[in-house]
Design a protein around this motif. Sequence first.
Motif, PDB file in Angstrom:
ATOM      1  N   UNK A  80       1.032  -1.486   0.096  1.00 11.70           N
ATOM      2  CA  UNK A  80       0.529   0.231   0.363  1.00 11.70           C
ATOM      3  C   UNK A  80       0.797   1.316   0.013  1.00 11.70           C
ATOM      4  N   UNK A  81       1.696   0.980   1.035  1.00 12.90           N
ATOM      5  CA  UNK A  81       2.897   2.479   0.706  1.00 12.90           C
ATOM      6  C   UNK A  81       3.797   2.808   0.125  1.00 12.90           C
ATOM      7  N   UNK A  82       3.792   1.945  -1.526  1.00 14.91           N
ATOM      8  CA  UNK A  82       4.264   2.378  -2.449  1.00 14.91           C
ATOM      9  C   UNK A  82       3.288   2.575  -3.807  1.00 14.91           C
ATOM     10  N   UNK A  83       2.528   1.738  -3.368  1.00 11.87           N
ATOM     11  CA  UNK A  83       0.525   2.144  -3.947  1.00 11.87           C
ATOM     12  C   UNK A  83       0.053   4.366  -4.157  1.00 11.87           C
ATOM     13  N   UNK A  84       0.583   4.272  -2.633  1.00 10.29           N
ATOM     14  CA  UNK A  84      -0.051   5.372  -2.685  1.00 10.29           C
ATOM     15  C   UNK A  84       1.226   6.771  -2.349  1.00 10.29           C
ATOM     16  N   UNK A  85       2.276   6.610  -3.108  1.00 14.13           N
ATOM     17  CA  UNK A  85       3.371   7.725  -2.528  1.00 14.13           C
ATOM     18  C   UNK A  85       3.713   8.120  -3.450  1.00 14.13           C
ATOM     19  N   UNK A  86       3.749   9.549  -2.727  1.00 12.55           N
ATOM     20  CA  UNK A  86       3.311  10.470  -3.738  1.00 12.55           C
ATOM     21  C   UNK A  86       4.312  10.994  -5.099  1.00 12.55           C
ATOM     22  N   UNK A  87       5.987   9.792  -4.837  1.00  9.30           N
ATOM     23  CA  UNK A  87       6.793   9.966  -5.693  1.00  9.30           C
ATOM     24  C   UNK A  87       6.567   9.184  -6.568  1.00  9.30           C
ATOM     25  N   UNK A  88       5.242   7.769  -6.470  1.00  7.92           N
ATOM     26  CA  UNK A  88       5.340   7.188  -7.591  1.00  7.92           C
ATOM     27  C   UNK A  88       3.747   7.386  -8.684  1.00  7.92           C
ATOM     28  N   UNK A  89       3.629   8.808  -9.032  1.00 12.23           N
ATOM     29  CA  UNK A  89       3.232   9.099 -10.443  1.00 12.23           C
ATOM     30  C   UNK A  89       3.519   8.760 -11.520  1.00 12.23           C
ATOM     31  N   UNK A  90       4.688   8.579 -12.092  1.00 16.22           N
ATOM     32  CA  UNK A  90       5.053   7.640 -12.944  1.00 16.22           C
ATOM     33  C   UNK A  90       4.800   6.268 -12.480  1.00 16.22           C
ATOM     34  N   UNK A  91       3.839   5.464 -11.694  1.00 16.39           N
ATOM     35  CA  UNK A  91       3.561   3.981 -12.081  1.00 16.39           C
ATOM     36  C   UNK A  91       3.150   3.766 -13.201  1.00 16.39           C
ATOM     37  N   UNK A  92       3.913   2.732 -13.315  1.00 21.80           N
ATOM     38  CA  UNK A  92       2.535   1.904 -14.621  1.00 21.80           C
ATOM     39  C   UNK A  92       1.614   1.485 -14.331  1.00 21.80           C
ATOM     40  N   UNK A  93       0.444   1.836 -15.110  1.00 20.21           N
ATOM     41  CA  UNK A  93      -1.299   1.353 -14.607  1.00 20.21           C
ATOM     42  C   UNK A  93      -1.069  -0.043 -14.281  1.00 20.21           C
ATOM     43  N   UNK A  94      -0.188  -0.803 -15.431  1.00 19.01           N
ATOM     44  CA  UNK A  94      -0.753  -2.322 -15.331  1.00 19.01           C
ATOM     45  C   UNK A  94       0.863  -2.970 -13.575  1.00 19.01           C
ATOM     46  N   UNK A  95       1.211  -2.271 -13.141  1.00 21.33           N
ATOM     47  CA  UNK A  95       2.555  -2.021 -12.453  1.00 21.33           C
ATOM     48  C   UNK A  95       0.917  -2.369 -11.443  1.00 21.33           C
ATOM     49  N   UNK A  96       0.561  -1.601 -11.109  1.00 20.81           N
ATOM     50  CA  UNK A  96      -0.078  -0.671 -10.136  1.00 20.81           C
ATOM     51  C   UNK A  96      -1.738  -1.885 -10.325  1.00 20.81           C
ATOM     52  N   UNK A  97      -2.354  -1.973 -10.937  1.00 23.08           N
ATOM     53  CA  UNK A  97      -2.881  -3.140 -10.863  1.00 23.08           C
ATOM     54  C   UNK A  97      -2.227  -4.454 -10.180  1.00 23.08           C
ATOM     55  N   UNK A  98      -1.340  -5.105 -11.099  1.00 24.60           N
ATOM     56  CA  UNK A  98      -0.741  -5.727 -10.085  1.00 24.60           C
ATOM     57  C   UNK A  98      -0.671  -5.867  -8.773  1.00 24.60           C
ATOM     58  N   UNK A  99       0.083  -4.452  -8.271  1.00 24.04           N
ATOM     59  CA  UNK A  99       0.383  -4.620  -7.029  1.00 24.04           C
ATOM     60  C   UNK A  99      -0.458  -4.787  -6.204  1.00 24.04           C
ATOM     61  N   UNK A 100      -1.607  -3.981  -6.699  1.00 22.88           N
ATOM     62  CA  UNK A 100      -3.296  -4.181  -5.872  1.00 22.88           C
ATOM     63  C   UNK A 100      -3.764  -5.554  -5.732  1.00 22.88           C
ATOM     64  N   UNK A 101      -3.720  -6.767  -7.259  1.00 19.99           N
ATOM     65  CA  UNK A 101      -4.099  -7.899  -6.480  1.00 19.99           C
ATOM     66  C   UNK A 101      -3.408  -8.828  -5.990  1.00 19.99           C
ATOM     67  N   UNK A 102      -1.938  -8.233  -5.890  1.00 23.09           N
ATOM     68  CA  UNK A 102      -0.629  -8.712  -4.358  1.00 23.09           C
ATOM     69  C   UNK A 102      -1.172  -8.233  -3.452  1.00 23.09           C
ATOM     70  N   UNK A 103      -1.409  -7.767  -3.444  1.00 18.91           N
ATOM     71  CA  UNK A 103      -2.038  -6.760  -1.913  1.00 18.91           C
ATOM     72  C   UNK A 103      -3.626  -8.317  -1.292  1.00 18.91           C
ATOM     73  N   UNK A 104      -4.004  -7.854  -2.536  1.00 21.54           N
ATOM     74  CA  UNK A 104      -5.417  -8.651  -1.731  1.00 21.54           C
ATOM     75  C   UNK A 104      -4.661 -10.007  -1.338  1.00 21.54           C
ATOM     76  N   UNK A 105      -4.024 -10.638  -2.341  1.00 25.90           N
ATOM     77  CA  UNK A 105      -4.181 -12.280  -1.920  1.00 25.90           C
ATOM     78  C   UNK A 105      -3.193 -12.460  -0.689  1.00 25.90           C
ATOM     79  N   UNK A 106      -2.217 -11.724  -0.222  1.00 24.59           N
ATOM     80  CA  UNK A 106      -1.737 -11.344   1.065  1.00 24.59           C
ATOM     81  C   UNK A 106      -3.366 -11.455   1.329  1.00 24.59           C
ATOM     82  N   UNK A 107      -3.732 -10.713   1.769  1.00 23.84           N
ATOM     83  CA  UNK A 107      -5.064 -10.425   2.908  1.00 23.84           C
ATOM     84  C   UNK A 107      -5.769 -11.426   2.961  1.00 23.84           C
ATOM     85  N   UNK A 108      -6.252 -11.785   1.476  1.00 25.25           N
ATOM     86  CA  UNK A 108      -6.865 -13.178   1.901  1.00 25.25           C
ATOM     87  C   UNK A 108      -6.468 -14.410   2.596  1.00 25.25           C
TER      88      UNK A 108
END
Length: 213
Positions: free
Chosen positions: A52-80
């Motif tokens: 989550x820290x990586x996703x919402x970090x203000x210095x990461x505005x250049x994050x690739x959208x697919x990277x973002x989507x995969x990070x959300x899914x990865x975070x969710x997997x761990x949560x499950x």
Amino acid sequence: MDGKFISFEGPDGAGKTSVIRQIQEDLEQQLGKEKVMYIREPGGSRISEEIRQVLFDNKNTDMDPRTEALLFAASRRQLVVSEIVPGLKAGKVILCDRYVDSSIAYQGAGRGLGEQEIWQINQFAINGLMPELTIYLDIESKLGLERIAEHRSDQVNRLDKEKLTFHQTVRQSYLKLYNAHPDRIKLIDASQPLASVIKDVKMTIHDRFSDLF
Ligand SMILES: Nc1ncnc2c1ncn2[C@@H]1O[C@H](COP(=O)(O)OP(=O)(O)OP(=O)(O)O)[C@@H](O)[C@H]1O
Ligand SMILES: [Mg+2]
């Protein structure tokens, strides 16, 4: 599994966190603290919070959208694996602040990656574990953004800065999901005063789980 899995969805500023806070308090009174679990998406476990820290970090505005989507899914997997499944096995009521629908609406529609594609990577992540009930707090995009600007200007994060049309696209995607899954997703008018929203949410939870509220 004996527990109950409820997710809360809706655009930014709809009131998800405010509503869940009250629902959690009331359920803890009714069932005991140990039977209720609050989970924040993305995040909710140690590893997920680090993602989550990586996703919402203000210095990461250049994050690739697919990277973002995969990070959300990865975070969710761990949560499950680390929180939701053990919680359900222990018979807990799990209140989840965002889940798969958020990814479909934000990454799939909002960022234009495709709702179906985002559903597929999330299928891999959750391996079939969907909530029995999803509370969708529906709000006109402008009103949601105004609430955030008014009350939380100090906390505006990277995603809040996206333009209004992005949020409108997100809302349309949520409405599409609601129409496609009327049994799972229940729509609540979140433009009402908070007390009325909470009352509607409780009634909706009770309709699905008659032993709650
Ligand atoms: N029904 C309501 N009427 C008026 N203000 C509200 C209502 N619900 C929430 N708010 C206020 O709007 C702001 C956003 O609420 P909240 O943080 O609960 O939304 P959220 O859906 O969790 O947003 P986000 O997606 O950004 O986490 C807060 O300052 C909250 O006090
Ligand atoms: Mg919130």
